[in-house]
Design a protein around this motif. Structure first.
Motif, PDB file in Angstrom:
ATOM      1  N   GLY A 115       5.594   9.525   3.580  1.00 38.16           N
ATOM      2  CA  GLY A 115       5.268   8.724   2.402  1.00 38.16           C
ATOM      3  C   GLY A 115       5.640   9.354   1.077  1.00 38.16           C
ATOM      4  O   GLY A 115       5.526   8.708   0.043  1.00 38.16           O
ATOM      5  N   MET A 173      -1.692   4.059  -0.364  1.00 36.91           N
ATOM      6  CA  MET A 173      -0.456   4.613   0.172  1.00 36.91           C
ATOM      7  C   MET A 173       0.663   4.493  -0.850  1.00 36.91           C
ATOM      8  O   MET A 173       0.665   3.579  -1.678  1.00 36.91           O
ATOM      9  CB  MET A 173      -0.075   3.918   1.476  1.00 36.91           C
ATOM     10  CG  MET A 173       0.470   2.521   1.327  1.00 36.91           C
ATOM     11  SD  MET A 173       1.024   1.837   2.889  1.00 36.91           S
ATOM     12  CE  MET A 173      -0.121   0.477   3.047  1.00 36.91           C
ATOM     13  N   ASN A 222       4.639   1.648   1.976  1.00 37.67           N
ATOM     14  CA  ASN A 222       4.267   0.235   2.054  1.00 37.67           C
ATOM     15  C   ASN A 222       5.516  -0.634   2.250  1.00 37.67           C
ATOM     16  O   ASN A 222       5.529  -1.558   3.072  1.00 37.67           O
ATOM     17  CB  ASN A 222       3.514  -0.172   0.792  1.00 37.67           C
ATOM     18  CG  ASN A 222       2.906  -1.535   0.897  1.00 37.67           C
ATOM     19  OD1 ASN A 222       2.177  -1.824   1.838  1.00 37.67           O
ATOM     20  ND2 ASN A 222       3.203  -2.392  -0.063  1.00 37.67           N
ATOM     21  N   THR A 280      -2.799   2.463   5.110  1.00 35.50           N
ATOM     22  CA  THR A 280      -1.605   2.510   5.958  1.00 35.50           C
ATOM     23  C   THR A 280      -1.922   1.976   7.349  1.00 35.50           C
ATOM     24  O   THR A 280      -1.165   1.162   7.897  1.00 35.50           O
ATOM     25  CB  THR A 280      -1.060   3.955   6.048  1.00 35.50           C
ATOM     26  OG1 THR A 280      -0.771   4.425   4.728  1.00 35.50           O
ATOM     27  CG2 THR A 280       0.180   4.023   6.905  1.00 35.50           C
TER      28      THR A 280
END
Length: 185
Positions: free
Chosen positions: A14, A88, A93, A132
């Motif tokens: 991420g 997140m 995403n 998430t």
């Protein structure tokens, strides 16, 4: 861990930062994965345009198609992510948005999915990890709840601490060992 011929885990990081703590954790897991387990860190998430149904379909961007193919070819998916402003990161995403399409048949549908990560906060990213997991579940993944590790990096070096590494490797083992329940129809 069960004996596997080769379990491939697609890893979605991420954070885009080259020196990211979460990227380092993903690399540690990749390098210390047990025999028979391959962690494939999916690169290029920053090159995928924001999901837009108008550009999806037969002429979807090559970067989005490549993401879908990498995840589709994996046995499991692991998100390794920090927390940005209580949720997140947008890049993660967006990746999940692309992986969720076409609806009901996206690349994550039916795949065991885990979330781990570390942040320099007392909560270790638990809100981002929860978001998430929720998003991946809605996209059709089978979220393995007992895999989630939200590790605070305030008072420990998460890259060298033996207890943290053991916890992360244990989470990976649980993800690899997870067998979805088959419903009797």
């Amino acid at each position: 861990m069960t004996d596997t011929t080769n379990t491939r885990v697609a890893v979605l990081v991420g954070s885009l930062r080259a020196d990211s703590l979460n990227r380092k954790l993903a690399e540690i897991l990749r390098d210390e994965a047990p025999a028979g387990v391959t962690l494939d860190i999916v690169e290029g998430l920053d090159q995928i345009p924001f999901y837009n149904e108008d550009i999806d379909g037969a002429n979807a961007p090559a970067t989005a198609v490549a993401l879908r193919e990498r995840v589709q070819g994996a046995d499991r998916v692991l998100a390794v992510t920090p927390e940005y402003n209580g949720t997140m990161p947008a890049v993660l995403n967006n990746a999940i948005d692309w992986l969720s399409r076409p609806y009901g048949a996206g690349a994550v549908v039916g795949k065991p999915f885990g979330v781990i990560g570390a942040t320099p906060t007392p909560y270790g990213g638990k809100w981002a990890h929860g978001d998430t997991a929720r998003s991946a579940g809605i996209a059709g993944a089978v979220v393995v709840e007992d895999v989630t590790v939200s590790q605070s990096a305030l008072e420990v070096d998460v890259t060298t601490d033996a207890d943290v590494r053991a916890k992360l490797l244990d989470a990976l083992a649980r993800l690899v060992d997870f067998t979805p329940e088959v419903s009797a129809a």
